[in-house]
Design a protein around this motif. Structure first.
Motif, PDB file in Angstrom:
ATOM      1  N   PHE B 296       0.768  -1.240   0.000  1.00  0.00           N
ATOM      2  CA  PHE B 296       0.000   0.000   0.000  1.00  0.00           C
ATOM      3  C   PHE B 296       0.800   1.292   0.000  1.00  0.00           C
ATOM      4  O   PHE B 296       0.317   2.306  -0.506  1.00  0.00           O
ATOM      5  CB  PHE B 296      -1.055  -0.029   1.109  1.00  0.00           C
ATOM      6  N   PRO B 297       2.021   1.314   0.543  1.00  0.00           N
ATOM      7  CA  PRO B 297       2.788   2.555   0.392  1.00  0.00           C
ATOM      8  C   PRO B 297       2.951   3.001  -1.063  1.00  0.00           C
ATOM      9  O   PRO B 297       3.037   4.205  -1.324  1.00  0.00           O
ATOM     10  CB  PRO B 297       4.137   2.201   1.029  1.00  0.00           C
ATOM     11  N   PHE B 298       2.991   2.048  -2.004  1.00  0.00           N
ATOM     12  CA  PHE B 298       3.103   2.465  -3.409  1.00  0.00           C
ATOM     13  C   PHE B 298       1.885   3.279  -3.833  1.00  0.00           C
ATOM     14  O   PHE B 298       1.995   4.262  -4.573  1.00  0.00           O
ATOM     15  CB  PHE B 298       3.223   1.241  -4.329  1.00  0.00           C
ATOM     16  N   PHE B 299       0.722   2.855  -3.361  1.00  0.00           N
ATOM     17  CA  PHE B 299      -0.509   3.562  -3.701  1.00  0.00           C
ATOM     18  C   PHE B 299      -0.488   4.963  -3.107  1.00  0.00           C
ATOM     19  O   PHE B 299      -0.875   5.940  -3.734  1.00  0.00           O
ATOM     20  CB  PHE B 299      -1.703   2.765  -3.167  1.00  0.00           C
ATOM     21  N   ALA B 329       1.192   4.293 -13.549  1.00  0.00           N
ATOM     22  CA  ALA B 329       0.771   2.907 -13.755  1.00  0.00           C
ATOM     23  C   ALA B 329       1.673   1.949 -12.989  1.00  0.00           C
ATOM     24  O   ALA B 329       1.204   1.006 -12.366  1.00  0.00           O
ATOM     25  CB  ALA B 329       0.762   2.574 -15.242  1.00  0.00           C
ATOM     26  N   ASN B 330       2.970   2.180 -13.031  1.00  0.00           N
ATOM     27  CA  ASN B 330       3.887   1.310 -12.292  1.00  0.00           C
ATOM     28  C   ASN B 330       3.634   1.367 -10.795  1.00  0.00           C
ATOM     29  O   ASN B 330       3.492   0.341 -10.130  1.00  0.00           O
ATOM     30  CB  ASN B 330       5.343   1.697 -12.572  1.00  0.00           C
ATOM     31  N   LEU B 331       3.544   2.583 -10.252  1.00  0.00           N
ATOM     32  CA  LEU B 331       3.309   2.705  -8.813  1.00  0.00           C
ATOM     33  C   LEU B 331       1.974   2.063  -8.442  1.00  0.00           C
ATOM     34  O   LEU B 331       1.867   1.338  -7.451  1.00  0.00           O
ATOM     35  CB  LEU B 331       3.306   4.186  -8.406  1.00  0.00           C
ATOM     36  N   PHE B 332       0.959   2.362  -9.270  1.00  0.00           N
ATOM     37  CA  PHE B 332      -0.370   1.830  -8.964  1.00  0.00           C
ATOM     38  C   PHE B 332      -0.374   0.312  -8.974  1.00  0.00           C
ATOM     39  O   PHE B 332      -0.891  -0.328  -8.059  1.00  0.00           O
ATOM     40  CB  PHE B 332      -1.390   2.364  -9.971  1.00  0.00           C
ATOM     41  N   TRP B 333       0.205  -0.295 -10.002  1.00  0.00           N
ATOM     42  CA  TRP B 333       0.132  -1.754 -10.096  1.00  0.00           C
ATOM     43  C   TRP B 333       1.112  -2.449  -9.177  1.00  0.00           C
ATOM     44  O   TRP B 333       0.888  -3.607  -8.799  1.00  0.00           O
ATOM     45  CB  TRP B 333       0.275  -2.199 -11.543  1.00  0.00           C
ATOM     46  N   LEU B 334       2.189  -1.780  -8.783  1.00  0.00           N
ATOM     47  CA  LEU B 334       3.048  -2.338  -7.746  1.00  0.00           C
ATOM     48  C   LEU B 334       2.230  -2.571  -6.483  1.00  0.00           C
ATOM     49  O   LEU B 334       2.469  -3.505  -5.733  1.00  0.00           O
ATOM     50  CB  LEU B 334       4.229  -1.396  -7.441  1.00  0.00           C
ATOM     51  N   MET B 335       1.248  -1.705  -6.280  1.00  0.00           N
ATOM     52  CA  MET B 335       0.287  -1.935  -5.209  1.00  0.00           C
ATOM     53  C   MET B 335      -0.805  -2.877  -5.692  1.00  0.00           C
ATOM     54  O   MET B 335      -1.189  -3.824  -5.009  1.00  0.00           O
ATOM     55  CB  MET B 335      -0.342  -0.591  -4.801  1.00  0.00           C
ATOM     56  N   SER B 380       3.298 -12.481  -5.993  1.00  0.00           N
ATOM     57  CA  SER B 380       2.422 -11.382  -6.411  1.00  0.00           C
ATOM     58  C   SER B 380       3.158 -10.059  -6.438  1.00  0.00           C
ATOM     59  O   SER B 380       2.698  -9.098  -7.058  1.00  0.00           O
ATOM     60  CB  SER B 380       1.204 -11.280  -5.488  1.00  0.00           C
ATOM     61  N   ALA B 381       4.307  -9.993  -5.764  1.00  0.00           N
ATOM     62  CA  ALA B 381       5.064  -8.741  -5.763  1.00  0.00           C
ATOM     63  C   ALA B 381       5.864  -8.548  -7.049  1.00  0.00           C
ATOM     64  O   ALA B 381       6.374  -7.453  -7.291  1.00  0.00           O
ATOM     65  CB  ALA B 381       6.010  -8.705  -4.556  1.00  0.00           C
ATOM     66  N   VAL B 382       5.985  -9.608  -7.857  1.00  0.00           N
ATOM     67  CA  VAL B 382       6.826  -9.461  -9.046  1.00  0.00           C
ATOM     68  C   VAL B 382       6.066  -9.726 -10.335  1.00  0.00           C
ATOM     69  O   VAL B 382       6.638 -10.166 -11.333  1.00  0.00           O
ATOM     70  CB  VAL B 382       8.071 -10.395  -8.979  1.00  0.00           C
ATOM     71  N   VAL B 383       4.777  -9.480 -10.320  1.00  0.00           N
ATOM     72  CA  VAL B 383       4.001  -9.707 -11.534  1.00  0.00           C
ATOM     73  C   VAL B 383       3.284  -8.461 -12.026  1.00  0.00           C
ATOM     74  O   VAL B 383       2.603  -8.509 -13.050  1.00  0.00           O
ATOM     75  CB  VAL B 383       2.923 -10.810 -11.329  1.00  0.00           C
ATOM     76  N   TRP B 384       3.461  -7.356 -11.329  1.00  0.00           N
ATOM     77  CA  TRP B 384       2.566  -6.214 -11.514  1.00  0.00           C
ATOM     78  C   TRP B 384       2.446  -5.733 -12.955  1.00  0.00           C
ATOM     79  O   TRP B 384       1.397  -5.288 -13.383  1.00  0.00           O
ATOM     80  CB  TRP B 384       2.977  -5.059 -10.607  1.00  0.00           C
ATOM     81  N   ALA B 385       3.529  -5.825 -13.724  1.00  0.00           N
ATOM     82  CA  ALA B 385       3.477  -5.209 -15.048  1.00  0.00           C
ATOM     83  C   ALA B 385       2.664  -6.018 -16.046  1.00  0.00           C
ATOM     84  O   ALA B 385       2.585  -5.646 -17.218  1.00  0.00           O
ATOM     85  CB  ALA B 385       4.882  -4.978 -15.570  1.00  0.00           C
ATOM     86  N   MET B 388       0.243  -4.008 -17.571  1.00  0.00           N
ATOM     87  CA  MET B 388       0.761  -2.956 -18.454  1.00  0.00           C
ATOM     88  C   MET B 388       1.363  -3.530 -19.726  1.00  0.00           C
ATOM     89  O   MET B 388       2.151  -2.869 -20.393  1.00  0.00           O
ATOM     90  CB  MET B 388       1.835  -2.156 -17.697  1.00  0.00           C
ATOM     91  N   PHE B 389       0.977  -4.776 -20.043  1.00  0.00           N
ATOM     92  CA  PHE B 389       1.547  -5.401 -21.243  1.00  0.00           C
ATOM     93  C   PHE B 389       1.349  -4.536 -22.479  1.00  0.00           C
ATOM     94  O   PHE B 389       2.201  -4.486 -23.354  1.00  0.00           O
ATOM     95  CB  PHE B 389       0.874  -6.762 -21.513  1.00  0.00           C
TER      96      PHE B 389
END
Lengths: 243, 621, 247
Positions: B296-299, B329-335, B380-385, B388-389
């Motif tokens: 959540f800090p990313f959000f 998008a990166n910050l959002f999806w990292l969360m 789940s922490a390493v799939v966020w992008a 953003m494909f």
């Protein structure tokens, strides 16, 4: 301590088989019935992948559903009050290993296919693609053909020639999606993103915006035509020249 | 629900007068409104009215005022300032704040008793689901046929974003909120949670944030899509400022809740409660809390950047200034991707727990189940992008993210193995929780498999941004998480209220919702396959049949959910009495009386084995 | 599970005060603090990601340049009016330059020194049991933190603006670099305010007897957090002063 007798698995396997069969039929039929007409090499690959992945998923889903049905049929407690304790099984190493192995194999298969498809999509087969600049702007697409100084709101493409779309936006992020060709990429302000594909069927196709971009996002469509190379050249020549 | 412990002496007033003891939700709202107004006034005095950003600056100051005033009014600042001045709470103070002898009033206050917080979370979850549900019905009604009907596009575009975010908020807390708070401490044999005041803070911050979020409806809405992509979010009206501030407050809520949950489980287990005797539900809440703490800090930063862009014209997401929506998008999806597992794992963990009791046998492959939840969270922490494909941000990273994402199907598959394996050869008790669990199994498979399609980059290039995606995640959120949440409610309802959730109404509701989901979202898959983009206020004729069917299904779901709501309301006070352990379960929460005493245990239990030995009678209810 | 009832070692009846040993409570609070620091690590990480990613993408080449007018030359109203009257000359590419490394390092130094003061104060308290001197040292640390707040505020106000009149918007804007710096310095300022609060709390509490030579756990908790803030300040200043231009 109550034990539950092992019930016959025949019904389970029958259910597994039948549901798999239904799943395979649906896998082959549904994509072809519902997906847009494929008009490019990428779209054909997409359709094939869709069918293949569904066929792979069918026995997995069937196994889980047949299992649930088997439980509902054979292991439901039908008496009054609290059910007696069942056999206190905690592990079944063979089953676990089998499951993990099977799911790993399936995952690897799906991955290898997917990576292969991705690689084949990206391999630049043509050294001389037709370059089309795509610009999204709230809420309209415009296409320009830099080689010929032509700009249009309709996307004309020649058949069987690789096209490279260079996409950008004038304002917010839009999503450039050539529906029948199975490719899309976002249009971002201040940068150019690129995708390419090769149309392989004559006809009309659709371009839609698939990234929410404000009020009229739902109406940000464009129409496109795949025409013969000769027709394409004559169309280009007939367009007014832009500076 | 009064407590069963009587004090030996009457509760005395705290030092400093009784003002603190009069704080409740009413004073919180009053404080919020007053300070919001002050913020609004101050902003109008301080800021240059000719600026493009003026309305955003005023909106943000108003929200800051609301936030601070609400916290003052509910009493959140009392403890920090008492600490500052060297005054610590007396035992009587602690008891008072835990709601001792206050009857129902304690549910309206900054009460530290985790059981009160759990019930408060039930109410807040139901409220959020209700608001989200009304918006869902508005959306589906609008989409019944092509063209514009009863709301215009701007309003529709706003409804879809608010529906999305409200439901996300509701589902994040739906299982972890009520049951992570009410049940989990009792399950581990603790008297309360590690940081009782943080417990109250997390609940009331959620209320404050949810108010701002729903409040966007009143200030022009949020026509930007729930992922609030930086560029389009920049254009939106002040509703976007309310949204961003709501998120800022919400991340405070989840962070303190996570710290509380994890510390409680690690440091407050009773004697003998070793890690391999821990109920599986507790494992689920810890894993979830750890994931939420990371995500959540990313959000927070994503939305803080957006606030700066909108109030002082920084260029985080503005291309002309060197910014890019890819950052947002990166910050959002990292969360965002860990977040969906924050939503999923508590529901799955609750179902694991329920499956053992309802099958009268141990959890199948307990360590594998734990390992699956842990590896799911880690992956789940390493799939966020994979969200953003098609954004164009890093074409070469498509392959790697495809690999990590598809690997997730392995631990997810284990969930099915564990559930089916637990029920297999069991004495399956078909009560209400069990019924919803079978529904979960059916829906989660569909939701999970369709996720695999989307993880394949070439397929995603066709399906991204279509209703196929929407159908996929609704099968997960509505078909799976909600089913798990309802099963958890039906299961633990007797512990909270001493009554069963009405079985008959619950089953009718189940069938309506289950069938409604297949109709609504099954047809929605077909809309997506055909090429209907998502977030479209209107659509072409090609999609009219599937949309019509989806809308009919939505109404069926609605009727089912209303019946369930009726069941909850009537059963709470008038349901069939259940006794303290209606399911004859062995985990510690079932071995304490109902209503649960203020400090849970008179004598601290000592645990000698895990709760999954159904072949021995432990303690009769 | 089986419930062996433990021998009653606590009071029954009434509301027994279930006192837990201070060491137990402290261990729990330290765990909670480390978890919270974990969330803060991610927060600071997200800020640094913002900085580095914006620099990496360098959209339109505008990591630290903007087409417009040097904002500091005139007031916002002036620029607004000029734009509306059409009296603005053609915009030029403005290069606002990099924020003062010296001031950034000053803030970090203040954070580090104040952390050292707090740590030394804790050690002295445990050794000498002198609560009064602990209180003075805590006040000193608080003052250092407040100076850090002031320097950060000055740094923030120094961030150069560029007046941009493009498309339909007229606004005082910032380059991507300056935007990222605003967020990072703002976060530093916020952390320093919290540190000042904590330092003041320690000072008052030790004078009032809530913190003594025997009850020093809370001093340690504050120290741990203070040291974390100092570390994060060093890391981020290192990055923002050495990784600047895009080449």
């Amino acid at each position: 301590m109550a034990t539950s007798e092992k019930k016959s698995l025949t019904g389970f396997f029958w259910a597994w088989g039948i549901i798999t069969a239904v799943g395979v039929v649906l896998s082959i039929w549904l994509p072809q019935r519902y997906m847009p007409e494929a008009m490019s090499n990428d779209a054909h690959l997409t359709m094939t992948t869709m069918i293949l992945f569904s066929i792979c998923a069918a026995p997995v889903a069937a196994g889980v559903y047949a299992g649930a049905l088997h439980i509902l049929r054979n292991y439901r407690y039908r008496g009054e009050g609290v059910p007696p304790a069942a056999e206190q099984i905690r592990e079944h190493t063979k089953l676990l290993v089998t499951w993990l192995t099977a799911s790993a194999i399936l995952t690897v298969f799906v991955l290898v296919w997917g990576l292969g498809a991705l690689a084949s999509e990206n391999s630049n087969t043509s050294s001389n693609p037709l370059v089309v600049d795509v610009t999204g702007q709230q809420w309209i697409w415009s296409f320009s053909y830099p080689g010929s100084h032509v700009q249009s709101n309709e996307l004309y493409l020649p058949e069987n020639r690789e096209v490279e779309f260079r996409v950008t936006s004038e304002d917010v992020t839009h999503g450039f999606w050539v529906v029948n060709m199975g490719v899309q990429v976002d249009a971002n302000p201040g940068t150019i993103t690129t995708i390419h594909t090769t149309p392989d069927k004559l006809g009309v196709f659709e371009v839609r915006c698939e990234q929410f971009c404000g009020l009229n996002h739902a109406f940000m469509d464009a129409v496109g035509y795949v025409v013969t190379p000769q027709k394409f050249t004559s169309w280009l020549a007939a367009q007014p020249q832009q500076s | 629900m009064t407590t069963t412990l009587e004090p030996t002496e009457s509760v005395t007033q705290p030092r400093g007068g009784g003002l603190a003891r009069r704080q409740n939700f009413g004073t919180a709202v009053a404080g919020g409104v007053i300070f919001a107004f002050l913020g609004w006034l101050l902003a109008r005095k301080l800021f240059y009215t000719g600026s493009d950003n003026f309305s955003d600056q005023v909106a943000v100051m108003t929200c800051v005022g609301w936030m601070i005033g609400f916290w003052i009014g509910i009493g959140a600042f009392n403890a920090p300032f008492k600490w500052l001045l060297g005054n610590d709470n007396s035992r009587d103070d602690d008891l008072y704040y835990a709601g001792h002898n206050q009857g129902r009033a304690r549910y309206w206050k900054y009460t530290t008793d985790h059981k009160v917080v759990g019930v408060q979370y039930i109410i807040v979850t139901m409220g959020l689901l209700g608001v989200g549900g009304i918006l869902a019905m508005a959306i589906r009604t609008e989409l019944i046929t092509p063209g514009t009907h009863f709301v215009n596009q701007q309003v529709y575009n706003s409804f879809i974003a608010i529906h999305g975010m409200v439901m996300i908020l509701a589902l994040i807390v739906a299982v972890a909120g009520p049951w992570g708070n009410f049940v989990m401490p009792i399950m581990i044999g603790a008297r309360d949670m590690a940081f009782p005041r943080l417990n109250a803070l997390s609940l009331w911050s959620l209320v404050s944030a949810a108010t701002l979020l729903v409040g966007t409806l009143a200030v022009g809405g949020l026509p930007v899509g729930w992922v609030v992509l930086g560029t389009v979010a920049d254009q939106a009206g002040v509703g976007m400022d309310f949204f961003a501030m709501a998120i800022v407050v919400f991340t405070v809520s989840t962070t303190v809740a996570s710290v509380n949950l994890i510390t409680t489980v690690i440091s407050m287990r009773t004697k003998g409660m070793t890690l391999d005797r821990l109920p599986i539900f507790v494992w689920g809440t810890v894993v979830t809390a750890a994931l939420a703490l990371y995500a959540f800090p990313f959000f927070f930063i994503a939305e803080a950047n957006q606030i700066l862009d909108r109030t002082v014209s920084t260029s985080f997401y503005v291309a002309t200034g060197g910014g890019t929506s890819w950052l947002q998008a990166n910050l959002f999806w990292l969360m965002g991707h860990p977040e969906v597992y924050v939503i999923l794992i508590p529901a799955v963990a609750a179902l694991f727990e329920i499956s053992t009791v309802m099958a009268r046998k141990p959890l199948f492959s307990y360590r594998t189940a734990v390992g699956a939840m842990v590896s799911l969270a880690g992956l789940s922490a390493v799939v966020w992008a994979h969200h953003m494909f098609t954004s164009g941000w890093a074409p070469s990273l498509g392959g790697p993210f495809m690999v990590t994402t598809e690997l997730i199907s392995i631990p997810t598959g284990i969930f099915f193995l564990v559930l089916i394996g637990t029920l297999w050869r069991g004495s399956v008790w078909m009560r209400l929780p069990t019924v919803w669990m079978f529904g979960f199994i059916f829906n989660f498979l569909i939701g999970g498999v369709t996720g695999i399609y989307l993880s394949d980059v070439p397929l995603d290039e066709q399906l991204h941004g279509t209703m196929f995606v929407t159908a996929h995640f609704h099968y997960i959120f509505v078909g799976s998480v909600l089913f798990g949440a309802i099963a958890a409610l039906a299961y633990w309802f007797p512990k909270v209220t001493g009554r069963y959730l009405n079985e008959f109404l619950g089953r009718i509701s189940f069938w309506l919702v289950f069938i409604g989901i297949q109709i609504t979202f099954g047809a929605m898959f077909l809309s997506g396959l055909k090429g209907m983009p998502r977030r479209d206020a209107s659509y072409s004729l090609a999609f009219e049949h599937t949309n019509f069917i989806s809308t009919i299904g939505a109404y069926i779901i609605m009727i089912g959910m209303l019946i369930l709501f009726g069941a909850i309301v009537t059963s709470w006070r008038h349901g069939e009495p259940s006794g303290p352990n209606p399911w004859h379960a062995n985990s510690l929460e079932w071995l304490v009386p109902t209503p649960v005493p203020l400090e849970n245990f008179d004598v601290m239990p000592v645990v000698t084995e895990d709760p999954y030995h159904f072949d021995k009678e432990i303690v009769s209810s | 599970m089986s419930l062996d009832t433990a021998p009653p070692s606590e009071m029954h009846g009434g509301t027994p005060a279930h006192h837990e040993a201070p060491e137990v409570v402290d261990a729990r609070q330290r765990l909670g603090l480390w978890l919270f620091i974990g969330a803060d690590v991610v927060t600071v990480g997200a800020l640094l990601f913002t900085y580095l990613y914006l620099r990496g993408v360098d959209t339109s080449g505008h990591w630290n340049s903007l087409l417009g007018y040097r904002g500091s030359l005139h007031s916002y109203e002036y620029w607004d009016n000029a734009a509306n009257n059409g009296t603005l000359k053609n915009p030029t590419l403005i290069y606002p330059g990099w924020l003062s490394s010296g001031m950034q390092w000053l803030v970090s130094a203040l954070t580090v020194v104040s952390a050292g003061v707090i740590w030394q104060a804790e050690k002295t308290l445990r050794a000498t049991k002198n609560a009064k001197s602990f209180s003075s040292m805590a006040i000193f640390a608080m003052i250092l933190a407040l100076v850090g707040v002031v320097v950060s505020a000055v740094l923030l106000s120094d961030i150069p603006q560029v007046f941009v009149a493009a498309n339909d918007s007229l606004t005082m804007s910032y380059t991507a670099y300056d935007s990222a710096m605003m967020a990072i310095v703002g976060s530093t300022l916020g952390h320093l305010v919290i540190l000042a609060f904590l330092g003041l709390g320690l000072a008052i509490r030790s004078v009032r007897g809530a913190i003594t030579g025997d009850r020093w756990f809370q001093a340690r908790l504050v120290r741990i957090f203070w040291v974390w803030v100092a570390v994060s300040s060093i890391v981020s200043t290192l990055i923002t002063t050495t990784i600047t231009s895009v080449h």
